[in-house]
Design an enzyme around this catalytic site. Sequence first.
Site, PDB file in Angstrom:
ATOM      1  N   CYS A 143       0.895  -1.155   0.000  1.00 42.85           N
ATOM      2  CA  CYS A 143       0.000   0.000   0.000  1.00 42.85           C
ATOM      3  C   CYS A 143       0.925   1.194   0.000  1.00 42.85           C
ATOM      4  O   CYS A 143       1.567   1.494   1.003  1.00 42.85           O
ATOM      5  CB  CYS A 143      -0.912   0.042   1.227  1.00 42.85           C
ATOM      6  SG  CYS A 143      -1.830   1.600   1.297  1.00 42.85           S
ATOM      7  N   SER A 178      -1.266   1.778   4.740  1.00 41.54           N
ATOM      8  CA  SER A 178      -1.073   0.380   5.120  1.00 41.54           C
ATOM      9  C   SER A 178      -2.344  -0.425   4.881  1.00 41.54           C
ATOM     10  O   SER A 178      -2.676  -1.300   5.670  1.00 41.54           O
ATOM     11  CB  SER A 178      -0.652   0.295   6.581  1.00 41.54           C
ATOM     12  OG  SER A 178      -1.616   0.944   7.383  1.00 41.54           O
ATOM     13  N   CYS A 179      -3.087  -0.136   3.797  1.00 47.64           N
ATOM     14  CA  CYS A 179      -4.317  -0.875   3.521  1.00 47.64           C
ATOM     15  C   CYS A 179      -4.006  -2.356   3.354  1.00 47.64           C
ATOM     16  O   CYS A 179      -3.038  -2.723   2.700  1.00 47.64           O
ATOM     17  CB  CYS A 179      -5.000  -0.325   2.268  1.00 47.64           C
ATOM     18  SG  CYS A 179      -5.534   1.377   2.506  1.00 47.64           S
TER      19      CYS A 179
HETATM   20 FE    FE Z   1      -3.294   2.186   2.928  1.00 44.69          FE
END
Ligand code: FE
Length: 200
Positions: A105, A109-110
């Site tokens: 990501c 921090s997906c």
């Molecule tokens: Fe993200």
Amino acid sequence: MHDHDHADNEMDEMTARVRALETILTEKGLVDPTTIDTIVEAMETRIGPRNGARVVARAWVDPDYAARLRSDAVSAVAELGYGGAGGEHMRAVFNDAQTHNLIVCTLCSCYPWPVLGLPPVWYKSPPYRARAVKEPRKVLEEFGVKLPKETKIRVRDSTSEVRYMVVPQRPAGTEGLDEEALAALVTRDSMIGTALVSAP
Ligand code: FE
């Protein structure tokens, strides 16, 4: 006898910060501590990467399931009972001999929480987020993954709109293993694309 440990004096900095935040939030009545415990427990046990491993193993043994996972990951994952926050827009990408998928990501921090739990610290680090895009082959080598030159690397940028998980290749020599034994081989990193799955 003086055998209790002075935990409060020996906390590392992160633990101390977390404890301080939790105390303030609780004292101000902003959170219920049992809610925090429930979320942490769920992240560590119920919704950790073992869920993703079961999805991968099912896809390996059941071609119809694999097809459903490829076309609609959210529904296919729900068939095994997983879903919820962070899982509304999951997409499963399949590694094969021609293509290796690597998840990042670049913005933050997906991550697909229902199948992988919480992201590892390195996944959130600025160097990984920048370098996975710029020099994925080198990053993979640093993780110990050396791919043949002809294997194409596809870097998949997760967002809050699409959260990817990798379905790694089933290793050779695992024909005799059942679904549960196969799931035990699947690591978190193999579902991010920074590891391959090896036979036992
Ligand atoms: Fe993200």
